[in-house]
Design an enzyme around this catalytic site. Structure first.
Site, PDB file in Angstrom:
ATOM      1  CD  GLU A 109      -3.154   0.920   2.040  1.00 46.04           C
ATOM      2  OE1 GLU A 109      -3.431  -0.227   2.441  1.00 46.04           O
ATOM      3  OE2 GLU A 109      -3.890   1.916   2.256  1.00 46.04           O
ATOM      4  NE  ARG A 110      -2.289   5.347  -0.377  1.00 44.15           N
ATOM      5  CZ  ARG A 110      -3.183   5.732  -1.265  1.00 44.15           C
ATOM      6  NH1 ARG A 110      -2.875   5.865  -2.539  1.00 44.15           N
ATOM      7  NH2 ARG A 110      -4.424   5.980  -0.902  1.00 44.15           N
ATOM      8  CG  ASN A 152      -5.250  -0.169   6.009  1.00 44.07           C
ATOM      9  OD1 ASN A 152      -5.777   0.317   7.011  1.00 44.07           O
ATOM     10  ND2 ASN A 152      -4.897   0.571   4.975  1.00 44.07           N
ATOM     11  CE  LYS A 230      -5.950   2.986   8.861  1.00 42.62           C
ATOM     12  NZ  LYS A 230      -5.556   3.115   7.443  1.00 42.62           N
ATOM     13  CD  GLU A 234      -7.523   6.265   6.074  1.00 47.58           C
ATOM     14  OE1 GLU A 234      -6.710   5.345   5.910  1.00 47.58           O
ATOM     15  OE2 GLU A 234      -7.385   7.405   5.589  1.00 47.58           O
ATOM     16  NE  ARG A 267      -0.317   4.176  11.623  1.00 46.15           N
ATOM     17  CZ  ARG A 267      -0.995   4.548  10.552  1.00 46.15           C
ATOM     18  NH1 ARG A 267      -2.191   4.033  10.301  1.00 46.15           N
ATOM     19  NH2 ARG A 267      -0.508   5.431   9.717  1.00 46.15           N
ATOM     20  NE  ARG A 284      -7.979  13.809   7.442  1.00 48.36           N
ATOM     21  CZ  ARG A 284      -7.628  13.065   6.425  1.00 48.36           C
ATOM     22  NH1 ARG A 284      -8.416  12.978   5.367  1.00 48.36           N
ATOM     23  NH2 ARG A 284      -6.496  12.403   6.411  1.00 48.36           N
ATOM     24  CE  LYS A 308      -0.993   8.721   9.004  1.00 51.37           C
ATOM     25  NZ  LYS A 308      -1.682   8.631   7.714  1.00 51.37           N
ATOM     26  CG  ASP A 313      -2.741  11.090   5.283  1.00 53.39           C
ATOM     27  OD1 ASP A 313      -1.714  10.571   5.743  1.00 53.39           O
ATOM     28  OD2 ASP A 313      -3.495  10.507   4.493  1.00 53.39           O
ATOM     29  CD  GLU A 341      -0.650   8.268   0.707  1.00 59.54           C
ATOM     30  OE1 GLU A 341      -0.129   7.909   1.775  1.00 59.54           O
ATOM     31  OE2 GLU A 341      -1.881   8.275   0.508  1.00 59.54           O
TER      32      GLU A 341
END
Ligand code: GCW
Length: 608
Positions: A109-110, A152, A230, A234, A267, A284, A308, A313, A341
Site C-alpha cells: 500500500e502506497r 490495514n 490501526k 478508515e 496509531r 479534520r 503522524k 496526512d 505518497e
C-alpha cells in the site's frame, strides 16, 4: 542474483567481534585510523557505544548492538571523509522503527519501489540475501525495529500470528542478526473473525484470546517488539464498535504483551472519513487531538501512541500535530512517511532531511520515546525506486538516533556513501539540488500549506477540486475571492489545540510562517504578502518558479556521472518530474486564473 546494497558497500555478515574487525580491516581501516580497530565488550546493556582514539579498545559497548552501531559509525565517517566520531554515542529513542505497509499478496500500500521484499502469494517469501542487505543497511543507521505488514490488516495477514508463525520466526532470525526486531500489525477484530462472539476489549473471553495468542507468538519469536494497531480508522475495526475507549482497547492488548516485554503501538490517525463537504462544523485536522487528548494518562506503561507528524496526512507541508505537544502523561511515537505518497512517489525528487529538522525542532516533547517511518522500500533493484529516495531512509535513521542531526551533513554523508566516485564539485551540486528539492516540489504543487489539490486515490498529479466535494474532510473552499480555511479561534478553533506560544504565532497572518499561511488562514487573492506581492501573484510565481527549477535540476543531473544503472533511472524520472511539474503549474494556475479573473502581472502564459 547478487544483492545490491543501499548506501554502504559492506554487508557485515554476522554479529560477533571477529567479522566486524575483518570488515573494518577490509575497508582499509589503516588509511584513516592509525591503529588496529579493536572492539571491547563491557558488561552492561543498551545500544550506546564509545569510540576512543587513545585506548587499545577503540569501539566499546556493553552490548553487541552497540558494537555494530559503532562499527557502522566509524565506517560511515571514513567513507564520508569525516574524522572518526570519537566520543560516547547513545540513541535518543529506544525504538527506531520502520513501518512497512506490505500486503500478503506482495503488493505494498502506497509502495513506489516495486513489490514486497518478504510477502507473495499470501505467504512469507523472500530472498535471504536481499533481506540481509536491507537489514544491514537499516542497522547501519540504527533502525532497530521493522513492522513487516500493513497497518490495514486484511484477512490474509491474520495468519502472520497464526498459521505462518514459523515462517515469520525465520524472517525474524535474519533481521535479528542485525539487531533488528520485528513488529506485527494486528487486526483488532481478530478474535471475532476467529469465531468469538465479539472483539470487545472488556470481554474476558477476548482478553484471554489475545493473551493466548501473544503466548503462542512469543514462544516462536521471543524478541518480538510487540503489536501495532490501526483501529477505528478508515474502515478498520476498533473498540468504538463496542462503545469502549481507545484506552480500553490499547490497554487490553498491552496487557497480553506485557509479560513478554512487548509494547503495544496504537496509531492516532483517527478522523471522520465520511464527512459531508457541506459541513463546516467539522475540521479534520482537529480530530486526533479531540480523540486522544482527553485520554491522556489512561494508557498502560507499555502502550505508545503513534502520531503522524502533521494533523492531516503527510502533505507537502503541515504544521506539527498538536497531539505531539499535549500528552504529558502518555508515551508517544512520532510517525513520518518516507513512502512519497503525496510527495512525488519516488519519481519526483523530494528530500526529507530538512523536514525532519523542522519536525524535531518544533516537537521537543519529553514524552516522545520512539520514532517510526512508513517505509519507502520495495523489491526494485535499488530498493527505493528512485535511487535518491534512499537518502530519506538513511536520514530518518540518523534523526531517530540523534534528533540534533544536521540535514546538510546527513545529505553530504549519504552522497559520499552512495556515490563515492563523484568529485567534490559534483558532490556539491548534487547536495544543493537535494537540499532544495522539497521546496521545489512544494512550489509547483501546493505552496503555503494549502494541500489537497492532488489527484484523489492515486495521489500523483494535480486535481484542484478532486477532493473538494468528497467525504475525506480535505477542503480548500476556493472561490472567486479567496482560498483556504480559517483555522484560528474565530474560525474552526484549531489553533487553540496548540500551546500558547504556537497558538499566538499561527493565529495571526502577520506572524504565521508564510509556508503555512493557507493552512491556517483563509486569504483573499488580493491579500498583500510580506514581500509586497499579492497572494494570487505569489501562487502564480511559485508554480512558474517550481516548474522552472525542475528543468534546471534536469540540466544539473545530466552533467553528473552516476553509475550506469542509476543514471538511466535518474534520467527517466527527471523527465517524468518535468512533465508532472508542468502539469501542476498549468492546471493550478489556470484554476486560480479562471476563478479570480486576475492576470499574471508578468504576462506569462496561463491557459484558459
Ligand atoms: O494517507 C493514508 C493512506 C492510506 C494509509 C493511511 C494510514 C495504510 O492513503 O493508504 O493506509 O493513510 O496511514 O493508515
Amino acid at each position: 542474483m547478487a544483492a545490491n546494497t543501499l548506501w554502504l558497500n559492506e554487508t557485515l555478515p554476522e554479529i560477533t567481534h571477529t567479522p566486524y574487525e575483518t570488515a573494518l580491516a577490509e575497508a582499509d581501516a589503516a588509511v584513516w585510523f592509525p591503529k588496529r580497530i579493536c572492539l571491547d565488550r563491557l558488561d552492561g546493556a543498551g545500544e550506546a557505544y564509545t569510540v576512543s582514539e587513545t585506548a587499545d579498545s577503540c569501539i566499546i559497548s556493553g552490548n553487541d548492538a552497540g558494537l555494530l552501531y559503532g562499527v557502522y559509525a566509524v565506517l560511515t565517517a571514513w567513507r564520508a571523509g569525516r574524522p572518526i566520531p570519537v566520543g560516547h554515542h547513545a540513541p535518543a529513542y529506544a525504538l527506531r522503527m520502520l513501518n512497512c505497509w506490505d500486503n500478503m499478496d506482495g503488493s505494498i500500500e502506497r509502495g513506489y519501489a516495486g513489490r514486497s521484499l518478504w510477502f507473495d502469494h499470501d505467504r512469507v517469501e523472500y530472498d535471504p540475501e536481499r533481506i540481509r542487505c536491507v537489514a544491514s543497511s537499516l542497522a547501519s543507521v540504527g533502525i532497530n525495529t521493522v513492522c513487516i505488514n500493513n497497518v490495514n490488516v486484511h484477512e490474509s495477514a491474520l495468519s502472520l500470528i497464526d498459521g505462518q508463525l514459523d515462517e515469520v520466526a525465520k524472517l525474524a532470525a535474519l533481521f535479528r542478526a542485525y539487531h533488528i526486531r520485528l513488529l506485527l500489525s494486528v487486526n483488532f477484530a481478530h478474535p471475532y473473525i476467529a469465531g468469538l462472539e465479539s472483539a470487545d476489549p472488556l470481554d474476558p473471553a477476548v482478553r484471554e484470546w489475545w493473551a493466548k495468542r501473544a503466548d503462542l507468538v512469543y514462544a516462536k519469536i521471543p524478541d518480538l517488539a510487540g503489536f501495532l494497531v490501526k483501529a477505528d480508522s478508515e474502515g478498520r475495526p476498533g473498540p468504538y464498535t463496542y462503545g469502549r475507549s481507545h484506552a480500553d482497547g490499547a490497554n487490553m492488548l498491552a496487557e497480553a504483551l506485557e509479560g513478554h516485554g512487548g509494547v503495544l503501538i496504537w496509531r492516532c490517525f483517527v478522523y471522520n472519513c465520511r464527512q459531508d463537504w457541506r459541513d463546516r462544523g467539522t475540521d479534520r485536522p482537529m480530530a486526533a487531538y479531540e480523540h486522544y487528548h482527553p485520554l491522556d494518562g489512561q494508557f498502560a506503561d507499555n502502550v505508545i501512541l503513534q502520531v503522524k507528524n502533521g494533523p492531516f496526512d503527510f502533505q507537502v507541508r503541515e504544521p506539527i500535530s498538536p497531539l505531539l505537544l499535549s500528552m504529558p502523561k502518555t508515551n508517544l511515537a512520532l510517525e513520518v512517511q518516507l513512502a512519497q505518497e503525496y510527495t512525488g512517489q519516488q519519481i519526483d525528487i523530494y528530500s526529507m532531511p530538512g523536514m525532519f529538522r523542522e519536525t524535531w525542532d518544533t516537537m521537543g516533547s519529553e514524552r516522545i520515546m520512539a520514532a517510526a517511518a512508513v517505509s519507502n522500500l520495495g523489491n526494485d533493484r535499488n530498493y527505493t525506486g528512485h535511487p535518491f529516495a534512499s537518502l530519506n531512509l538513511y536520514a530518518f535513521g540518523c534523526f531517530a538516533w540523534d534528533p540534533a542531526s544536521d540535514p546538510e551533513t546527513v545529505t553530504r554523508d549519504w552522497i559520499h556513501l552512495t556515490y563515492p566516485a563523484l568529485i567534490p564539485g559534483d558532490a556539491d551540486r548534487l547536495l544543493e539540488l537535494l537540499m532544495r528539492s522539497r521546496e521545489v516540489y512544494e512550489k509547483y504543487t501546493t505552496p503555503m500549506g494549502l494541500g489537497w489539490m492532488i489527484t484523489p486515490n492515486t495521489h500523483y498529479g494535480p486535481s484542484p477540486e478532486g477532493y473538494e466535494y468528497q467525504a475525506w474532510g480535505t477542503y480548500h473552499r476556493a472561490d472567486r475571492n479567496a482560498v483556504g480555511i480559517d483555522r484560528t479561534r474565530k474560525g474552526t478553533g484549531y489553533t487553540a489545540q496548540y500551546p500558547e506560544k504556537l497558538q499566538d504565532l499561527f493565529e495571526n497572518p502577520d506572524t504565521c510562517p508564510e509556508n503555512l499561511l493557507l493552512f491556517f488562514h483563509r486569504l483573499r487573492y488580493d491579500a498583500v504578502m510580506r514581500d509586497g506581492r499579492t497572494l494570487i501573484q505569489r501562487l502564480y510565481d511559485d508554480h512558474f518558479e517550481g516548474a522552472e527549477a525542475v528543468a534546471k535540476m534536469a540540466e544539473v543531473l545530466q552533467c553528473l556521472p552516476f553509475p550506469q544503472e542509476d543514471a538511466q533511472v535518474i534520467r527517466e524520472r527527471i523527465q517524468a518530474q518535468i512533465r508532472n511539474a508542468q502539469e501542476w503549474r498549468d492546471v493550478i494556475n489556470t484554476y486560480f486564473h479562471r476563478l479570480s479573473g486576475v492576470d499574471d502581472a508578468r504576462g506569462r502564459r496561463i491557459y484558459d
